[in-house]
Write a protein that holds these residues in place. Structure first.
Motif, mmCIF file in Angstrom:
data_model
loop_
_atom_site.group_PDB
_atom_site.id
_atom_site.type_symbol
_atom_site.label_atom_id
_atom_site.label_comp_id
_atom_site.label_asym_id
_atom_site.label_seq_id
_atom_site.Cartn_x
_atom_site.Cartn_y
_atom_site.Cartn_z
ATOM 1 N N SER A 1 0.745 -1.285 0.196
ATOM 2 C CA SER A 1 0.077 0.037 0.137
ATOM 3 C C SER A 1 0.830 1.279 -0.103
ATOM 4 O O SER A 1 2.052 1.356 0.575
ATOM 5 C CB SER A 1 -0.881 -0.040 1.130
ATOM 6 O OG SER A 1 -0.339 0.110 2.296
ATOM 7 N N LEU B 1 -3.880 4.986 0.340
ATOM 8 C CA LEU B 1 -4.578 4.316 1.080
ATOM 9 C C LEU B 1 -5.443 5.386 2.296
ATOM 10 O O LEU B 1 -4.709 5.933 2.745
ATOM 11 C CB LEU B 1 -4.093 3.270 1.792
ATOM 12 C CG LEU B 1 -4.704 2.328 2.830
ATOM 13 C CD1 LEU B 1 -5.938 1.663 2.227
ATOM 14 C CD2 LEU B 1 -3.827 1.214 3.367
ATOM 15 N N ASN C 1 -4.009 0.025 -2.664
ATOM 16 C CA ASN C 1 -4.918 0.669 -1.644
ATOM 17 C C ASN C 1 -5.285 -0.393 -0.781
ATOM 18 O O ASN C 1 -6.390 -0.385 -0.206
ATOM 19 C CB ASN C 1 -5.950 1.552 -2.258
ATOM 20 C CG ASN C 1 -5.184 2.951 -3.061
ATOM 21 O OD1 ASN C 1 -4.584 3.679 -2.269
ATOM 22 N ND2 ASN C 1 -5.402 2.911 -4.160
#
Length: 370
Positions: free
Chosen positions: A262, A266, A298
């Motif tokens: 990520s 995110l 994400n």
């Protein structure tokens, strides 16, 4: 403290109780086995995210960083332990960022770091992905050894494209210091990749992504999937890897473990952002570069576990192990996150829809759903 519910163990799920005190699990008690208690809460081990760049506007490679805020937000992903992932940038910036996190590591009051992963700068310019090409370098053992001299085992893992000149010596030197060598961001042929693997490289960096595709007469770096003592990373956000490819990988290599990869987008709304000096657009859950390629994910790691389970790739307990025990094993750690007597009481509690309810780190409640 005693919690009761569906306990996610390494080999099965039971209905029972977990008792923990002074930061450790002191007892596991089975109440019912092999019955449907899906309406009850699930209790599993905290997750280990060994490849995460950031979230909520924070990027480990950038100065604007609130350690405490990041650490507590990461708990919402079901993650209690992680590796600080620093992408390709200047040597000065890499050193500065590691020094900052090392000196302030006690400020991670929620999820806790187990070390640093350098995802660059020793990568292929042809497979750089969302990393800035101007900072890419040939393997430089002296730089890593200088970091190791100052920060020791906090330097846990370093990425390498095995086709680069000097990669063999680089691998040997790092393995001598017990630094994990991950292979990726690479256009390597099979022979060069196999040589580095035989010298001690043991991890495939976000498998299938930012590496030369498999060809039937020229398997390239992906041929390592069939090798013993190789641990492939898998981003399973349903964007980076197709379900069939995920099934193929996990069946061919039982050492596959889950990561999020990520980035700072995110928890942020759709919009335009900068990641590693590059323009990134977040839209409909995806973060893309201008060329349309994925810039990272994400993904909350708990959702990666959920996806693996819901898509029928692994059982729920096996999916959890991919994001806890197997991920730890790949990085040279004991499985201290499993629900087992004597382990750390890193515990997450969630419902049948994977809605996170509580997170404990070493027996202390660190997150509770409002």
């Amino acid at each position: 403290m005693i919690l009761e519910g569906n306990l996610i163990l390494k080999d099965r799920i039971i209905y029972g109780k977990v008792d923990f005190s002074s930061g450790k699990i002191v007892d596991i008690k089975i109440l019912k086995d092999r019955e449907d208690y899906s309406d009850k809460l699930y209790i599993g081990p905290g997750l280990f995210d060994s490849h995460i760049h950031g979230l909520a506007g924070y990027d480990f490679s950038e100065d604007n960083f609130s350690i405490e805020d990041f650490s507590n937000r990461l708990l919402k992903c079901g993650v209690t332990r992680f590796l600080i992932t620093i992408k390709t940038s200047s040597y000065d910036n890499i050193y500065k960022r590691i020094k900052y996190f090392y000196e302030n590591r006690e400020k991670f009051t929620g999820s806790k770091p187990l070390g640093v992963f350098l995802e660059g700068p020793f990568i292929s310019s042809s497979y750089s992905g969302s990393q800035e090409g101007k900072y890419i370098k040939k393997p430089d053992p002296s730089f890593i050894l200088d970091l190791y001299k100052e920060f020791g085992s906090f330097i846990n893992k370093v990425l390498l494209a095995p086709e680069l000149e000097g990669s063999e010596e680089f691998t040997k030197i790092l393995k001598d210091k017990k630094i994990n060598v991950s292979l990726g961001h690479s256009g390597s042929n099979y022979s060069d990749a196999k040589t580095c693997k035989d010298l001690g490289a043991s991890i495939l960096n976000h498998t299938f992504n930012a590496m030369r595709p498999y060809k039937n007469r020229d398997p390239g770096i992906l041929g390592l999937i069939l090798e013993d003592n190789i641990y492939p990373e898998l981003i399973y956000d349903r964007n980076h890897v197709d379900i069939i490819s995920a099934k193929l990988l996990t069946r061919l290599n039982p050492n596959t473990f889950l990561i999020s990869d990520s980035i700072k987008t995110l928890f942020l709304p759709d919009g335009n952002y900068k990641f590693g000096g590059l323009d990134v657009v977040k839209k409909n859950g995806k973060s893309l570069l201008k060329n349309g390629k994925l810039a990272g994910s994400n993904l909350k790691l708990l959702d990666g576990v959920k996806n693996i389970y819901e898509d029928g790739i692994k059982s729920l307990n096996d999916a959890f192990y991919m994001a806890s025990g197997m991920a730890l094993k790949a990085h040279g750690f004991d499985d201290f996150l499993g629900l087992k007597k004597g382990n750390f009481a890193d515990i997450i509690v969630f419902d049948k829809n994977f809605n996170l309810k509580k997170v404990y780190v070493e027996g202390v409640l660190k997150y509770e759903e409002n």
